[in-house]
Design an enzyme around this catalytic site. Structure first.
Site, mmCIF file in Angstrom:
data_model
loop_
_atom_site.group_PDB
_atom_site.id
_atom_site.type_symbol
_atom_site.label_atom_id
_atom_site.label_comp_id
_atom_site.label_asym_id
_atom_site.label_seq_id
_atom_site.Cartn_x
_atom_site.Cartn_y
_atom_site.Cartn_z
ATOM 1 N N ASP A 43 -51.620 23.359 -11.033
ATOM 2 C CA ASP A 43 -52.396 22.814 -12.206
ATOM 3 C C ASP A 43 -52.898 21.172 -11.848
ATOM 4 O O ASP A 43 -51.979 20.417 -12.036
ATOM 5 C CB ASP A 43 -52.069 22.718 -13.429
ATOM 6 C CG ASP A 43 -52.859 22.560 -14.653
ATOM 7 O OD1 ASP A 43 -53.765 21.588 -14.523
ATOM 8 O OD2 ASP A 43 -52.701 23.123 -15.708
ATOM 9 N N SER B 262 -53.575 25.495 -22.586
ATOM 10 C CA SER B 262 -54.214 23.834 -22.686
ATOM 11 C C SER B 262 -53.896 23.288 -24.093
ATOM 12 O O SER B 262 -52.882 23.340 -24.531
ATOM 13 C CB SER B 262 -55.417 23.914 -21.890
ATOM 14 O OG SER B 262 -55.902 22.565 -21.642
ATOM 15 N N HIS C 291 -55.329 25.349 -13.445
ATOM 16 C CA HIS C 291 -55.087 25.114 -14.986
ATOM 17 C C HIS C 291 -55.741 26.379 -15.736
ATOM 18 O O HIS C 291 -56.723 26.744 -15.734
ATOM 19 C CB HIS C 291 -56.170 23.952 -15.221
ATOM 20 C CG HIS C 291 -56.068 23.505 -16.676
ATOM 21 N ND1 HIS C 291 -54.591 23.138 -17.289
ATOM 22 C CD2 HIS C 291 -56.767 23.384 -17.519
ATOM 23 C CE1 HIS C 291 -55.040 22.797 -18.621
ATOM 24 N NE2 HIS C 291 -56.052 23.035 -18.911
#
Ligand code: NAG
Ligand code: NAG
Ligand code: NAG
Length: 540
Positions: free
Chosen positions: A413, A200, A453
């Site tokens: 995601d 991320s 994610h």
């Protein structure tokens, strides 16, 4: 017990004063050497040692961050290996400093003398303690850092450009340099190989390192990267304000998000030939929200159908965010995890956009999404692009360094679309003029079906990556074939990864599936047989 040579190496500082007794009776053992760092480790004027303590395997630990948003970065269980824990404060300018931790395992010397550093998430601000715990248990001396400020918030950026600079790249670079010194000092040996892993925001940090300071890392693992950062920060508010209509009342209720997610999976799951709640290749999935439009006289209550306004919203949710003059800014959302996507459509304007514009871009506390966010504001953010945080250069420096980059992105995601990673990969192909077969020598990309994610998902999502150790029975799984150990093999043995092994679990943590995820541009292909077994899948 440790080998005698291990102690001899350690004892370089004090050994002259000691009688030559058996190694195990030397007082200058790992724990004393560790606590001695308080006195012995002074790499430079900028660095202060806050804590130096030996933590034996099994001991308990509490996240020392004072910020409530960081406490989730430690859910235990307990310390997984005998480690020396070092906590430092490193000043980076007159108004900024980095808090970092090095977790250095006692068995480092037998485990290949490796260094690893982890990344951060969101606007954090939080040391990835779970990653430190797990990666140090694999024998890596592992460093984590707070990215220049505490907490998943942009408030500390306010009128402090040094804090923004730390966030964009300097905290990572500083913690890497100081961390390497600490490791070499503790063990009185030079580390052999250095790795980065993050997801991320951490993925963006990895790409920043690959673009600008690749000489620091033999191997960089960048997951679900939030590069194209300014537009990522803007996109949440674009969809919230202009696609969902400011969301007051919310465009969809929580129940409607669940219903729509199930519909999206229903429409796309079987394209790959297997019904398993995994959209194997969302690029092939063209959703049709119109299939659930309410006929005249029907309602959500009567028929679980959607209004025209809701259907229009759902169609645009997957379309890109375009700016002034039709410029492409950011991909739309990926299908299959819409209950997660829904977090960007809460009652209040997305906090990441608010914090980024108020404190990092404009230094204006009164700025709001409702009144001030528009496509001109987006242009302003892109023209300021603090410290080149957009992170969208090619990889010429990485190629010249001879070091390696492995990227991955969950195809499920729902927070940050895999398409951002697809697009970055293809932009590198074009900018460097190198087809995939030639990028392969230093840059490989693995889309991961069934991963959301960074962690969890409906498929074989566990790939031994950053931020995954709390969501899976990681400690019972052989790390071979995951992203970290695949990178180690690539760097140390020259064996480049063709596939990444993923694992899926039942809700009570039992192994439910195994799959080898293919290297882009190849895609996972169902060959037939039991879809939970990796032999049922190939690449094409
Ligand atoms: C290391 O030294 C400390 C005190 O100096 C002692 O209590 C401890 O038992 C020693 N540990 C090992 C593994 O030798
Ligand atoms: C770290 O050092 C800076 C000065 O360089 C200081 O302002 C800050 O309070 C220190 N932080 C901690 C947690 O010790
Ligand atoms: C951003 O990148 C450009 C082009 O590489 C460079 O000229 C500039 O100095 C960088 N700016 C900052 C603040 O690092």
């Amino acid at each position: 017990m440790k080998s005698p040579s291990y102690f001899t190496a350690f004892a370089a500082v004090a050994v002259a004063a000691l009688p030559h007794t058996a190694a195990t009776t030397l007082p200058n053992n790992f724990s004393t050497r560790c606590s001695g760092l308080l006195q012995s480790f002074h790499p430079d004027q900028q660095t202060t040692v806050l804590v130096a303590e030996f933590l034996p395997k099994g001991s308990s630990f509490t996240n020392p961050s004072g910020h409530p948003s960081c406490v989730g970065g430690w859910v235990g269980p307990s310390i997984l290996a005998d480690i020396c824990r070092l906590r430092l404060n490193v000043s980076t300018s007159s108004t900024s400093s980095v808090i970092m931790e090095a977790w250095m395992p006692a068995n480092w010397n037998q485990k290949g003398r490796r260094f690893a550093i982890t990344g951060n998430g969101g606007l954090g601000g939080c040391i990835a303690f779970d990653d430190l715990n797990f990666i140090s248990s694999l024998g890596f001396a592992t460093v984590g850092h707070n990215n220049g400020h505490d907490g998943d918030t942009g408030v500390p950026f306010s009128n402090r450009p040094g804090v923004v600079e730390d966030f964009a790249y300097r905290s990572l670079l500083t913690a890497t340099k100081v961390g390497k010194k600490a490791v070499n000092h503790l063990y009185s040996q030079t580390l052999k190989k250095s790795y980065f892993l993050g997801c991320s925001s951490g993925g963006r940090q990895g790409l920043k390192a690959a673009q600008d300071f690749p000489e620091e890392y033999d191997g960089i693992i960048a997951g679900a990267a939030g590069n194209n950062w300014n537009n990522l920060m803007s996109s949440f508010s674009y969809y919230w304000k202009f696609v969902a209509g400011g969301n007051n009342p919310p465009i969809l209720t929580a129940e409607q998000w669940v219903e729509w997610r199930d519909e999206a999976i229903k429409q796309c799951d079987k394209i790959d030939g297997v019904q398993d709640l995994v959209i194997e290749d969302p690029r092939k999935c063209k959703l049709r929200p119109e299939a659930r439009l309410c006929a005249p006289g029907k309602t959500w209550i009567s028929d679980k159908c959607f209004t025209s306004a809701q259907v229009t919203f759902l169609r645009k949710l997957y379309e890109p965010f375009y700016g002034n003059n039709g410029a492409f800014l950011f991909p739309g959302f990926a299908p299959g995890d819409e209950t997660i996507t829904s977090v960007w459509f809460a009652t209040f304007a997305p906090q990441y956009t608010v914090d980024w514009y108020r404190y990092a871009i404009l230094n204006d506390d009164s700025w709001t999404v409702e009144a001030d966010f528009n496509l001109d504001a987006v242009d302003t953010a892109n023209s300021i692009d603090p410290y080149n945080i957009s992170t969208y250069k090619d990889l010429s420096k990485l190629k010249a360094s001879g070091h390696k980059l492995l990227t991955y992105h969950g195809l499920g995601d729902g927070l940050l679309s895999y398409e951002n990673s697809d697009r970055y990969y293809e932009s590198v192909v074009r900018r460097m003029g190198l087809p995939s077969a030639q990028l392969d020598s230093f840059y490989r990309y693995f889309p991961i079906a069934g991963l959301g994610h960074c962690a969890t998902g409906n498929g074989a999502w566990y790939i031994g990556a950053a931020n995954q150790y709390t969501g899976a029975p990681a400690t019972t799984i052989d790390p071979e074939g995951g992203v970290l150990m695949s990178m180690v093999k690539w760097v140390e043995q020259g064996i480049a990864p063709e596939k990444i092994t993923g694992r899926g679990f039942t809700s009570d943590g039992q192994l439910a599936s195994t799959k080898d995820h293919c290297k882009w541009p190849l895609r996972n292909k169902y060959l037939g047989g039991n879809p939970t077994k990796k032999s049922s899948w190939g690449c094409s």
